[in-house]
Motif scaffolding. Structure first.
Motif, PDB file in Angstrom:
ATOM      1  N   GLU A 251      44.116  42.086  35.684  1.00  0.00           N
ATOM      2  CA  GLU A 251      42.631  40.792  36.752  1.00  0.00           C
ATOM      3  C   GLU A 251      42.427  41.687  38.280  1.00  0.00           C
ATOM      4  N   TRP A 392      48.870  33.593  34.577  1.00  0.00           N
ATOM      5  CA  TRP A 392      47.919  34.521  35.728  1.00  0.00           C
ATOM      6  C   TRP A 392      47.218  33.509  36.004  1.00  0.00           C
ATOM      7  N   SER A 393      46.114  33.774  37.741  1.00  0.00           N
ATOM      8  CA  SER A 393      44.797  32.925  38.270  1.00  0.00           C
ATOM      9  C   SER A 393      44.999  34.587  39.842  1.00  0.00           C
ATOM     10  N   ILE A 394      43.276  34.322  39.770  1.00  0.00           N
ATOM     11  CA  ILE A 394      43.213  34.834  40.887  1.00  0.00           C
ATOM     12  C   ILE A 394      41.664  34.504  40.787  1.00  0.00           C
ATOM     13  N   ASP A 395      41.432  35.058  42.640  1.00  0.00           N
ATOM     14  CA  ASP A 395      40.640  33.730  43.112  1.00  0.00           C
ATOM     15  C   ASP A 395      39.246  34.607  42.573  1.00  0.00           C
ATOM     16  N   ASP A 396      38.252  34.089  43.297  1.00  0.00           N
ATOM     17  CA  ASP A 396      37.073  34.521  42.971  1.00  0.00           C
ATOM     18  C   ASP A 396      35.519  35.406  43.690  1.00  0.00           C
ATOM     19  N   ARG A 397      36.795  36.285  44.110  1.00  0.00           N
ATOM     20  CA  ARG A 397      36.121  37.568  44.666  1.00  0.00           C
ATOM     21  C   ARG A 397      37.541  38.018  43.709  1.00  0.00           C
ATOM     22  N   ARG A 398      38.567  38.270  43.036  1.00  0.00           N
ATOM     23  CA  ARG A 398      39.449  39.134  42.873  1.00  0.00           C
ATOM     24  C   ARG A 398      40.645  40.004  43.812  1.00  0.00           C
ATOM     25  N   LEU A 399      40.719  38.405  45.167  1.00  0.00           N
ATOM     26  CA  LEU A 399      41.953  39.487  45.852  1.00  0.00           C
ATOM     27  C   LEU A 399      42.685  38.708  45.556  1.00  0.00           C
ATOM     28  N   ASN A 400      43.056  37.248  46.066  1.00  0.00           N
ATOM     29  CA  ASN A 400      44.143  37.035  46.543  1.00  0.00           C
ATOM     30  C   ASN A 400      44.644  35.913  44.706  1.00  0.00           C
ATOM     31  N   PHE A 401      45.546  36.709  44.220  1.00  0.00           N
ATOM     32  CA  PHE A 401      46.223  36.989  43.006  1.00  0.00           C
ATOM     33  C   PHE A 401      47.802  36.277  43.117  1.00  0.00           C
ATOM     34  N   GLN A 402      48.374  35.628  41.570  1.00  0.00           N
ATOM     35  CA  GLN A 402      49.316  35.212  41.596  1.00  0.00           C
ATOM     36  C   GLN A 402      49.535  35.110  40.465  1.00  0.00           C
ATOM     37  N   ILE A 428      47.653  40.419  47.742  1.00  0.00           N
ATOM     38  CA  ILE A 428      46.367  40.278  47.507  1.00  0.00           C
ATOM     39  C   ILE A 428      45.343  41.741  47.136  1.00  0.00           C
ATOM     40  N   TYR A 430      44.531  44.498  47.329  1.00  0.00           N
ATOM     41  CA  TYR A 430      44.262  45.858  47.625  1.00  0.00           C
ATOM     42  C   TYR A 430      45.908  45.779  48.539  1.00  0.00           C
ATOM     43  N   GLU A 431      45.867  45.297  49.204  1.00  0.00           N
ATOM     44  CA  GLU A 431      47.303  45.056  50.220  1.00  0.00           C
ATOM     45  C   GLU A 431      48.844  45.741  48.789  1.00  0.00           C
TER      46      GLU A 431
END
Lengths: 483, 450
Positions: A251, A392-402, A428, A430-431
């Motif tokens: 993801e 699994w879930s991630i935002d529409d720019r692939r930054l915030n995931f859970q 996030i 890259y963090e």
């Protein structure tokens, strides 16, 4: 097939196509599902057809049919040309493809035992034994064991003289136990839920899983989770087992490195990507120095392994992240020239009736010598070990995931201890990858993957592989939401 | 250069049943589908993908006593049917007995469903779809944003026949035009129209709605996660219904004790009524299910109280019930499914939904939702394409997208207002007719950078 393909190409060119390619695909599938001791579904499926992709007046057109005849080849090629002409009425830039040598040759998945030749009774018996082993544990509410095999014969022809023939064999199997008490529902699965783990191999892979041997202890752990404490909330050191880490790679690295997504061509469905092309030029710090990720279409047993992709580009290993720096994308013949590169060969289509899109091949987080996964746990004073993906879930720019996993084990003083139920973690991209301070060596490296990676309109599923060995991340938010 | 007329699906289904019976099946069921589907996709204000497919397929389920086998193919000629029948029978012979096999369904009276078909949709052309796309792009150009989206059309002929005398045939069409628009300053907006008849889809309206919202979400600001009152537009409400269907409104989920649904249980506020109604023109009508059983209207939630779930032949046999006509193609490990969900409208007009909210968030749609704990109906996902802060009943400005981790049952319970108008949305699992809603106590658990 060759005659039909050539006829489609000839018709397309006669009608005005400047480029055309044709794929003829025959897919055979077999599936068995056992639930709580009952053989719920045994199925066999076959699908055959062809798809013609053309460029006319700088625009794309594609048409496909399940009727594999010469007359239909003419009709479908003509329909593709007509569609491409309609595309050209709303075009801002003409399509341009990079150069590559004509693709010629054959490829076949290496297998030891043909999964379709193994007697059905034997495969059913294998699943029933696993299901029974899980069901015999007191407190288990329901169980499931599944097997699936797919074989695809795919030819590719193009107006540049390309002709390839490829045969792929993929298998998957798994067992799961479910325990329920009041509003609590716990699941444990091996090697993965929803049908198990899939790989490019023969039935030897399924035998090697030893589902019956793994099912009992798995079911006991599932029942124990009902009375386990809720996973604590806070910032923790976490160690991810490969059974979860592969989804994290999928993801938060695989999808954002798809160059079509970066250019916005998936925006209306799955979104875009934070990994914009300026970050490639700048050597963006994607992760810690320990993070090296490769898209390797040659990896043994990977479901993203092939001879050529679906526009005739030879399989290759493309670095995406090297020592923490972002260095490459998954690309196609159309997108690669826009960043001054050649296609890395990542165009894949889901069957005869879909166009190729940029898809993951095998996106592998490379192991490093030094620490085994056990060493990493032993090196962790206080943390959590998370295994088996559940959500699994991630935002529409692939930054915030859970993500949620089936289980968490407390780590204290370098040892795995008590269970926690309902673990979740978030961050996030890259963090998170920058916080990775240990990665397992070859000893725990496994090739996993998913057979249902979704993308595109109309929807397509892809078989993609992920190799990884487990890793440790620091200061991660764990335990999300109200429970 | 148009496709040939679709094959007579019912004749093929009957032929397959005969061949399977002759090959030794004690029961046989054939599901035949012939469809033509097209999709024109656009990005960065140009058409970049444009596809069409013509397909026919047959799914053959046979039983020999209590041994069941399924085989499928898209070879519909006589040789193909014969081979398929032999394969299905061989699978059944080599399978194990399904002890509680309830048998294939008996015939049910099936009503005609003319509202499910549109000649305009069946006759759609690539030129027509391109014209619609150009209208959307023109709306984007008018305000300086970029257009992305798709315009899809399909026509499907479906038939089911079985050895108990089921003979069912129907034809259906569907069309959908959707657009995401993005502007250079970080804004994005969404709009969609869907239905049986593409003649009712207004591309200019879709374009204007998405473009206006994209412009209105320029330079969004961050707000803190936490519990918020939210107004969910129809595009977000569809996810509530789809996820609840997936997690609980199936008889199989109830039988496996993994569902939240039980008759009489209060799961929502009195404003919430949800039915599955395949005769509703706004919910993409169907006459029968994939087992050839007539579709029944099923009340799932009535004024907040759980009433029933949907059933197929096998779950009905196990539960001592009749199928409600919600079977999916065999083999089906997921159980029956509501494909035509309808939420009753309320009395609050669209402006008042926001106007009566002292402080809260207006959410256009959700992205990538996934169950975290199905029995508690806890779902996580993101907002997308237009999230706004509302203060004093007025939109104060756009905000960055947020992650939620929220029980959808708690959301039904927290529903304090329901819109008086509804839209047809083509959801992940079929046509859905929904109003916008206002919900108290929606739990946002994280934020992203845009």
């Amino acid at each position: 097939m060759r005659d039909l393909s050539q006829r489609s190409l000839d018709t397309a060119v006669q009608l005005g196509a400047s480029y055309a390619d044709v794929r003829v695909v025959h897919r055979r599938e077999e599936s068995i599902a056992v639930k709580s001791g009952r053989v719920e579904g045994v199925a066999s499926g076959e699908s055959e057809g062809f798809g013609v992709r053309v460029i006319v007046d700088g625009g794309w057109g594609f048409a496909s049919s399940s009727v594999v005849t010469a007359a239909e080849a003419d009709r479908v090629a003509a329909e593709a040309v007509r569609i491409a002409r309609a595309s050209a009425t709303a075009l801002r830039e003409r399509v341009r493809l990079d150069d590559r040598p004509p693709a010629r040759g054959t490829y076949e998945t290496p297998i030891e035992e043909d999964p379709f030749a193994v007697p059905l009774e034997e495969k059913i018996g294998y699943l029933l034994a696993a299901d029974e082993a899980a069901r015999s544990v007191k407190g288990v509410a329901f169980t499931e064991a599944r097997f699936e095999a797919q074989r695809e014969l795919r030819t590719f022809a193009a107006t540049d003289g390309s002709w390839t023939e490829q045969t792929f064999t993929h298998v998957g199997a798994g067992v799961e136990a479910n325990a329920i008490e009041g509003d609590e529902h716990q699941r444990r699965s091996y090697p993965d839920a929803d049908g198990g783990t899939f790989t490019a191999a023969g039935y030897e892979y399924v035998r090697g899983l030893d589902l019956a041997g793994r099912a009992g202890p798995l079911a006991e752990e599932c029942v124990a989770l009902l009375s386990a404490p809720q996973c604590p909330s806070g910032r923790f050191t976490i160690v991810l087992d490969p059974s979860q880490l592969y989804m994290q790679v999928h993801e938060s690295c695989g999808h954002p490195t798809e160059l079509d997504r970066v250019f916005g061509t998936e925006a209306s469905y799955a979104g875009t990507s934070f990994l914009t092309t300026d970050k490639l030029d700048d050597g963006f710090r994607y992760g810690s120095d320990l993070v090296t990720i490769v898209a390797d279409a040659t990896a043994p047993r990977g479901m993203g392994t092939f001879g050529w992709d679906d526009e005739g580009v030879a399989a290759q290993a493309v670095p995406l992240v090297r020592d923490g720096r972002f260095v490459g994308y998954l690309t196609s013949r159309e997108t690669a020239p826009r960043i001054g590169r050649q296609s890395g060969g990542a165009m894949r289509a889901d069957g005869w009736n879909r166009i190729p899109l940029i898809r993951m091949t095998n996106i592998n987080l490379l192991p490093r010598p030094g620490m085994s996964l056990d060493d990493i746990v032993a090196d962790t004073d206080d943390g959590l070990y998370l295994a088996s993906n559940r959500s699994w879930s991630i935002d529409d720019r692939r930054l915030n995931f859970q993500f949620a996993t089936e289980v968490a084990y407390e780590i204290k003083g370098g040892k795995k201890g008590r269970l926690f139920k309902n673990p979740t973690y978030t961050g996030i991209t890259y963090e998170f990858w920058r916080s990775m301070d240990a990665v397992g060596d070859e000893s725990s490296y496994v090739m996993l993957g998913t057979p249902n990676c979704g993308k595109g309109e109309p929807g397509q599923g892809a078989h993609v592989g992920h190799g990884c060995s487990g890793a440790r991340f620091r200061d991660v938010q764990v335990g999300v939401g109200k429970w | 250069m148009t496709a040939e007329a679709p094959p007579d699906t019912l004749t093929i289904a009957q032929r397959a049943v005969s061949l399977a019976t002759a090959a030794g099946a004690s029961e046989a069921e054939a599901l035949v589908s012939a469809d033509a589907a097209q999709l024109t996709r656009f990005a960065n204000s140009e058409i970049h993908q444009n596809v069409a497919e013509t397909n026919g397929s047959l799914n053959l389920r046979v039983a020999i006593g209590k041994r069941v086998g399924v085989a499928s193919s898209n070879r519909l000629d006589d040789d193909g049917l014969r081979r398929l029948a032999e394969t299905a029978v061989a699978i059944a012979r080599n399978s194990a007995e399904l002890e509680d096999w309830g048998g294939l369904p008996e015939p049910t009276p099936i009503a005609d469903q003319p509202a499910g078909w549109s000649e305009a949709t069946a006759g759609a052309t690539p030129e027509g779809r391109a014209e619609g796309v150009r209208a959307v792009i023109a709306a984007a150009d008018a305000v300086g944003v970029r257009a992305f989206g798709s315009f899809s059309t399909s026509a499907e002929h479906v038939a089911v026949a079985n050895s108990h005398g089921v003979r069912a045939a129907q034809r259906r069409t569907a069309g959908q035009l959707l657009s995401v628009m993005m502007d250079p300053d970080g804004g994005s907006g969404y709009a969609e129209q869907a239905g049986v008849d593409i003649g009712a889809i207004d591309a200019e309206v879709v374009g204007r709605e998405a473009a206006t919202k994209a412009r209105a979400t320029d330079n969004p600001v961050a707000v803190e996660p936490g519990d918020w009152t939210v107004v969910l537009e129809e595009y977000a409400v569809v996810d509530l219904l789809s996820m609840l269907a997936y997690m609980g409104f199936s008889a199989l989920a109830v039988q496996e004790e993994r569902s939240f649904a039980e008759p009489g249980r209060v799961i929502g506020s009195e404003l919430v009524t949800i039915v599955d109604d395949a005769s509703e023109p706004g919910a993409m009508p169907m006459a029968f299910d994939y087992e050839g059983v007539a579709k029944q209207r099923v009340v799932l939630v009535e004024r907040g109280v759980c009433r029933d779930v949907v059933w197929d032949a096998q779950t009905a046999a196990r539960g001592g019930r009749q199928s409600t006509g919600h079977g999916l193609p065999a083999p089906n490990p997921y159980g029956p499914f509501p494909l035509n969900m309808v939420m009753s409208p309320g009395t609050t007009d669209r402006d008042a939904l926001v106007g009566e909210m002292e402080r809260g968030l207006l959410v256009t749609r959700f992205h990538y939702t996934n169950p975290v704990h199905p029995k508690l109906a806890i779902v996580t996902g993101m907002t997308r394409d237009g999230t706004f802060l509302v203060e004093g009943g007025r939109i104060a400005g756009p905000v960055r997208n947020l992650r939620f981790t929220q029980s959808y049952l708690a959301a039904l319970a927290g529903t304090v207002a329901v819109g008086s108008e509804r839209r047809t949305i083509r959801g992940d699992f079929g046509g859905v007719l929904v109003p916008p809603v206002r919900i108290d106590g929606w739990t946002f658990t994280g934020a992203t950078e845009h």
